[in-house]
Write a protein that holds these residues in place. Structure first.
Motif, short mmCIF file in Angstrom:
data_model
loop_
_atom_site.label_atom_id
_atom_site.label_comp_id
_atom_site.label_asym_id
_atom_site.label_seq_id
_atom_site.Cartn_x
_atom_site.Cartn_y
_atom_site.Cartn_z
N THR A 18 0.82 -1.32 -0.10
CA THR A 18 0.03 0.04 -0.04
C THR A 18 0.96 1.04 -0.03
OG1 THR A 18 -1.74 -1.10 1.23
CG2 THR A 18 -1.87 1.34 0.95
N MET A 48 -8.56 1.60 3.11
CA MET A 48 -8.76 0.21 3.53
C MET A 48 -7.47 -0.26 4.01
SD MET A 48 -10.71 -1.71 0.27
CE MET A 48 -12.16 -0.96 -0.53
N ASP A 107 -4.72 -3.29 4.66
CA ASP A 107 -4.31 -4.24 3.58
C ASP A 107 -5.22 -5.65 3.89
OD1 ASP A 107 -2.27 -2.84 3.14
OD2 ASP A 107 -0.72 -4.09 4.26
N GLU A 115 -8.53 -5.47 4.50
CA GLU A 115 -9.93 -5.08 3.93
C GLU A 115 -9.54 -5.03 2.63
OE1 GLU A 115 -11.27 -2.00 7.46
OE2 GLU A 115 -10.00 -1.21 5.89
N ARG A 116 -8.58 -4.62 1.96
CA ARG A 116 -8.14 -4.49 0.78
C ARG A 116 -8.31 -6.10 0.03
NH1 ARG A 116 -2.58 -3.56 -0.27
NH2 ARG A 116 -2.75 -5.93 0.27
N ASP A 117 -7.49 -6.99 0.40
CA ASP A 117 -7.32 -8.28 0.01
C ASP A 117 -8.79 -8.73 0.24
OD1 ASP A 117 -4.74 -7.95 -0.06
OD2 ASP A 117 -4.20 -9.13 1.75
N TYR A 143 -11.71 -7.42 0.10
CA TYR A 143 -12.48 -6.67 -0.95
C TYR A 143 -12.18 -7.25 -2.37
CZ TYR A 143 -14.46 -2.86 -3.80
OH TYR A 143 -15.06 -2.14 -4.84
N ARG A 189 -16.83 2.43 -2.31
CA ARG A 189 -15.25 1.70 -2.12
C ARG A 189 -14.82 1.40 -3.28
NH1 ARG A 189 -16.88 -3.72 0.89
NH2 ARG A 189 -18.39 -4.61 -0.65
N VAL A 240 -10.55 0.09 -5.18
CA VAL A 240 -8.94 0.11 -5.10
C VAL A 240 -8.62 0.47 -6.52
CG1 VAL A 240 -7.17 -1.35 -4.57
CG2 VAL A 240 -9.26 -1.83 -3.29
N VAL A 264 -0.87 1.63 -4.95
CA VAL A 264 -2.31 1.02 -4.63
C VAL A 264 -2.88 2.23 -3.81
CG1 VAL A 264 -3.60 -0.75 -3.19
CG2 VAL A 264 -1.38 -1.36 -4.31
N SER A 321 -6.69 3.10 -2.00
CA SER A 321 -8.12 2.52 -1.89
C SER A 321 -8.85 3.53 -1.18
CB SER A 321 -7.80 1.07 -0.88
OG SER A 321 -7.17 1.57 0.31
N ASP A 340 -13.02 3.54 1.19
CA ASP A 340 -13.99 3.02 1.69
C ASP A 340 -15.01 4.08 2.38
OD1 ASP A 340 -16.37 1.62 3.06
OD2 ASP A 340 -14.94 -0.01 3.58
#
Length: 156
Positions: free
Chosen positions: A2, A13, A15, A17-19, A21, A87, A89, A144, A146, A148
């Motif tokens: 990130t 987000m 890490d 939460e991103r994964d 999502y 939300r 990425v 990256v 993101s 939300d």
């Protein structure tokens, strides 16, 4: 991976939460650019392995031709209808071409995991059938970002 965001840290987000999502979402938008500098954006299915976005693209597409000329790409995955639900990425960097082109199913250890993920996610299968029209692109992002917006209504 990130990249620190200057604005919006409150809505960024984690890490994890991103994964989660990226594992749940089905469609991304892929932005490429022509040799003349004209942008092109198209929707595509994808899988995320925790490090890279894997794109299974038609090899006779404008996207493929543009990436052959210039491998720089931006990929956006987003959802939400109302402002407070938005939300997503954004991942950017350069793609690499992995495996044979087009993909015929030759042994390629690097593709075993993304092909299993893709087959399960989109086809409900244990292995991916090859149509000899698609091939793999891997984006290991350099940046990256993101967001939300649902976090705005929660505690500060």
């Amino acid at each position: 991976m990130t990249v620190a965001q200057r604005r919006g840290r409150r809505i960024m987000m984690t890490d994890a939460e991103r994964d989660t999502y990226l594992a749940e979402q089905r469609t991304c938008r892929v932005a490429t650019v022509s040799p003349e500098g004209m942008p092109h954006v198209g929707a595509l299915w994808f899988v995320w392995d925790g490090t890279s976005v894997w794109l299974y693209s038609l090899t006779r597409s404008l996207r493929w031709a543009q990436l052959r000329h210039d491998p720089r790409v931006a990929v956006v995955v987003d959802d939400g209808q109302e402002y407070g639900e938005l939300r997503g990425v954004e991942l950017s960097g350069e793609v690499s071409f992995v495996g044979e082109i087009p993909r015929t199913g030759e042994d390629c250890a690097e593709l075993e995991h993304p092909e299993r993920l893709f087959a399960a996610k989109y086809l409900g299968l244990a292995s991916l059938p090859h149509d000899e029209r698609h091939a793999w692109l891997r984006l290991t992002p350099l940046a990256v970002r993101s967001w939300d917006f649902r976090k705005l209504s929660g505690p500060a």
